[in-house]
Design an enzyme around this catalytic site. Structure first.
Site, short mmCIF file in Angstrom:
data_model
loop_
_atom_site.label_atom_id
_atom_site.label_comp_id
_atom_site.label_asym_id
_atom_site.label_seq_id
_atom_site.Cartn_x
_atom_site.Cartn_y
_atom_site.Cartn_z
N HIS A 156 0.82 -1.22 0.00
CA HIS A 156 0.00 0.00 0.00
C HIS A 156 0.86 1.27 0.00
CE1 HIS A 156 0.07 0.05 4.56
NE2 HIS A 156 -0.02 1.35 4.37
N ASP A 186 1.23 -7.65 2.42
CA ASP A 186 1.36 -6.21 2.14
C ASP A 186 2.83 -5.80 1.99
OD1 ASP A 186 0.89 -3.53 1.81
OD2 ASP A 186 -0.42 -3.34 3.56
N SER A 219 3.99 2.34 8.46
CA SER A 219 3.80 1.33 7.43
C SER A 219 5.11 1.10 6.69
CB SER A 219 2.74 1.78 6.43
OG SER A 219 1.49 1.47 6.92
N1 ARG Z 1 -4.91 0.64 7.63
C1 ARG Z 1 -3.63 0.72 6.97
C2 ARG Z 1 -3.14 2.17 6.99
O1 ARG Z 1 -3.68 2.96 7.68
C3 ARG Z 1 -3.68 0.16 5.59
C4 ARG Z 1 -4.43 0.98 4.58
C5 ARG Z 1 -4.42 0.42 3.17
N2 ARG Z 1 -5.24 -0.76 3.04
C6 ARG Z 1 -6.56 -0.76 2.75
N3 ARG Z 1 -7.21 -1.89 2.69
N4 ARG Z 1 -7.24 0.35 2.56
O2 ARG Z 1 -2.48 2.73 6.15
N1 GLU Z 2 -1.35 1.53 7.63
C1 GLU Z 2 -0.76 2.60 8.39
C2 GLU Z 2 0.30 3.37 7.61
O1 GLU Z 2 0.18 3.57 6.44
C3 GLU Z 2 -0.25 2.05 9.65
C4 GLU Z 2 -1.41 1.77 10.48
C5 GLU Z 2 -1.39 2.61 11.73
O2 GLU Z 2 -0.78 2.13 12.68
O3 GLU Z 2 -1.98 3.69 11.73
O4 GLU Z 2 1.23 3.89 8.15
#
Ligand code: ARG
Ligand code: GLU
Length: 693
Positions: free
Chosen positions: A83, A219, A628
């Site tokens: 991502h 991921d 991330s």
């Molecule tokens: N929750 C993670 C973050 O905040 C992953 C986001 C991307 N994945 C998704 N299914 N939208 O970045």
């Molecule tokens: N998916 C999140 C990022 O892009 C990390 C998730 C979080 O801990 O907020 O950094």
């Protein structure tokens, strides 16, 4: 059991931060080493951060500004999340080469794909510069004089430090400006895409599983950093050569267990651990609930349209993902703050502070003044939330503003990009419900005069929006493309979408933003004093600085948790779980055939563990957005996974961390290696890495 013992031991030793809470500055990690070693850390502070020789900090990068990445070979090979590389993978994708759907695997360095604009930044050194930044400052100065003096000092510190070697210099405040650090980094501009799994692996579970455990997302994506012949950053050139890092991570395929020590090295974006009860109360009881409700309205409309039309499902997939991501996070955050009683705990602390400050004139009125300032801020903060989440969420008016601000040469490309994934019928419905909410929730002074004239009561909104969409030349691609650039120039002056966007932007700029800025600035100024007072009042407490997109270390242990009564989650998932979730009819759970075949044939190679392949694990490291792609490391500093998410029950950790519940989610490095080798057939990449088992 083990944990309870450790905790009481820490209490005796005077550790007041919990074992797993905090995001520590690498140059000050010494204060944590004893605690870390008790939990299983085997290295020394100099292994984490040193300026005298290579240390692990040289293997951690800030990737593209918003993510973290890590170097895993002496040839600049870099791992981050799928991502995080999504934009680049998408940019290289076309109908003929659909890398998003099918994945991308360079079979040698000449097949790697350059990414103009993408940067990777590596910290060279950091140093405290508080005294220099605050030189000539005294507490009686008016705030504006103080701020000007500080910026001037910062400029001259950087000018003095800059020896013309092309490094990037920045100075950031910590603890609301009680401390300052300078960061010197090397920013690489030639970063090439090496590999990415199909989205059905890299985004497996999609938004259904996002922020959730148990998780089965692969991921990851692979890039390579290039440098000039002197190993220094350079613009893209075919003559560039793979960057030779001072240090890269060794990978451990030994396997992990519940209770194992683990730590994370990365660039967390923003946390607010020391805010007052007023701010926590706003988040949990006002801001988040309203923003969640506004996004629910949008998501309902979009998802209904997606369910009826496969083309729309694809067109709105990425938009819906973006909307749902924060939407889900805010729900966890609000619930977590309520469950922990954060607001009440903070109130009690503020009362204690006020009692303590009674005979300390410099601190006596701070909390009371902050309460008053928060009362003043509230309507503006609430209006700002609505401007962003209700008005700016209308695609048409946002596009109108973008087109208007863009140079004439850029407009065609902007429009093409916009209309490709634009369904006016969806946007029209969204506009009706969001404008209705805006008008219902905001006082007259935050509503453009014109609108109040045209919409006397809620029943008239629908007609207003219909007129907007039928008269705006921007609301349909046919009308837009039929215009010559002169006609476009002309219509941008009076197109109803442009007019509406301008009216709202004017309200925002003249009536919301100035007061919002003024009060937040005054609040932050007082926080500087409050923070210093707190540190004086609680001399035994270890305070870690809030995240601010600078390099940090977090540590903890691998472990499951209890999300609800009667449920206990295990800390690891496996390939078997992917097959359990497999369902060709559900977009998010449609496993690629090749992965099914690998599973059926049991062809796991050296990555087989108990007859399957480990996929993801959780630990109680304190992380946030920006982490991330961060390396998840074992006690010897070897890579065991890539961080990519938190569970939604943990998201209040941006305000209050709870080691019992808060879990970061990582993809197991063995799954990554398995996919590169067996799914991608790019096993040659593994030969570059140092894998121990
Ligand atoms: N929750 C993670 C973050 O905040 C992953 C986001 C991307 N994945 C998704 N299914 N939208 O970045
Ligand atoms: N998916 C999140 C990022 O892009 C990390 C998730 C979080 O801990 O907020 O950094």
């Amino acid at each position: 059991m083990k944990k309870t013992l450790l905790f009481s031991l820490f209490a005796l030793l005077g550790f007041s931060a919990s074992a797993d809470e905090g995001m520590w500055l690498p140059s000050q990690i010494e204060s944590q080493i004893a605690n870390m070693r008790t939990l299983g850390f085997k290295l020394k502070a100099e292994d984490i951060y040193s300026t005298d020789g290579a240390s692990l900090k040289d293997a951690v990068v800030q990737f593209g500004g918003g993510c973290t990445g890590n170097l895993v070979s002496e040839q600049g090979l870099l791992l981050t999340n799928h991502h995080c590389g999504y934009g680049q993978i998408q940019q290289h994708s076309s109908l003929e080469h659909d890398y998003l759907t099918h994945g991308f695997w360079a079979m040698n360095q000449s097949e790697e794909l350059p990414n103009p604009g993408l940067t990777v930044s590596i910290l060279v050194r950091m140093e405290e510069v508080t005294d220099q930044v605050l030189a000539g400052i005294d507490e009686t100065m008016p705030d504006s004089v103080r701020s000007a003096k500080i910026s001037a000092n910062i400029d001259s510190i950087i000018a003095r430090a800059d020896d013309g070697n092309g490094y990037h210099y920045s100075i950031a405040p910590f603890y609301y400006g009680n401390q300052y650090f300078m960061f010197v980094s090397e920013v690489f501009r030639d970063v090439r895409l090496v590999a990415a799994p199909p989205s059905a692996v890299g985004k497996f579970g999609g938004d259904t599983d996002n922020w959730m455990w148990p998780r089965h997302t692969g991921d990851f994506s692979v890039f390579r950093v290039y440098a000039d012949r002197n190993n220094r950053p350079a613009d893209y050139s075919p003559d560039n050569v793979p960057y030779r890092p001072r240090r890269y991570f060794e990978i451990s395929a030994e396997g992990i267990q519940e209770g194992d020590f683990t730590w994370i090295y990365g660039y967390p974006g923003r946390t607010n651990e020391y805010i007052l009860s007023d701010a926590a109360d706003y988040i949990a009881r006002i801001g988040n609930p309203h923003k969640i409700a506004l996004r629910s309205l949008r998501l309902d409309i979009i998802q209904e349209a997606q369910a009826q039309d496969p083309k729309i499902r694809i067109q709105y997939a990425s938009k819906a993902a973006g909307i749902a991501n924060a939407w889900k996070k805010w729900q966890g955050e609000a619930r977590g703050i309520e469950r922990l009683g954060t607001v009440e705990k903070k109130r009690a602390l503020e009362q204690e502070f006020t009692r303590w400050a009674a005979d300390r004139p410099e601190y006596r009125d701070i909390v009371a003044t902050l309460h008053t300032l928060y009362d003043s801020l509230r309507p503006y903060e609430f209006a700002l939330d609505y401007y962003l989440e209700a008005f700016n969420a209308i695609e048409l008016t946002r596009f109108a503003a973008d087109i208007q601000n863009a140079s004439p040469q850029r407009r065609a490309a902007l429009a093409e990009n916009f209309y490709k994934d634009y369904v006016p019928a969806i946007d029209r419905k969204v506009a009706v419900v969001l404008l209705a909410r805006y008008l219902e929730q905001q006082p007259e002074r935050f509503i453009p005069k014109n609108i109040t004239g045209q919409i006397a009561h809620a029943g008239e909104i629908e007609a207003f929006v219909d007129t907007l969409f039928s008269q705006s030349l921007l609301a349909s691609q046919e009308r837009f493309t039929a215009m010559s650039s002169e006609q476009l120039e002309e219509s941008l002056k009076n197109d109803p979408a442009v007019v509406l966007a301008t009216q709202f932007a004017t309200v925002y700029r003249t009536r919301i933003l100035p007061s919002y800025r003024k009060f937040t600035h005054e609040i932050n100024t007082l926080y500087r004093h409050y923070m210093r007072g707190l540190m004086e009042m609680q001399p035994d407490r270890t305070f870690y600085p809030d995240a601010n997109s600078t390099l940090r270390v977090a540590y903890g242990q691998i472990g499951g948790y209890r999300p609800a009564d009667g449920i206990r989650y295990l800390p690891q998932t496996t390939l078997r779980g992917i097959i359990e979730k497999d369902n060709p009819d559900i977009y998010d759970y449609n496993v690629p055939q090749k992965l099914r075949d690998l599973y059926d044939s049991g062809d796991f190679g050296r990555w087989a563990t108990d007859g399957t392949v480990p996929v993801a694990f959780i630990a109680n490291n304190h992380t946030t957005g920006g982490n991330s792609g961060s390396p998840v490391l074992d006690g010897r500093g070897r890579l065991i996974g890539l961080n990519f998410d938190r569970t939604w029950e943990s998201t209040m950790s941006d305000v209050e961390f709870d080691p019992e519940v808060c879990r970061n989610i990582a993809v197991d490095i063995r799954y990554v290696l398995f996919l590169i080798e067996k799914l991608g057939g790019a096993g040659y990449l593994l030969d570059e890495m140092r894998i121990v088992r």
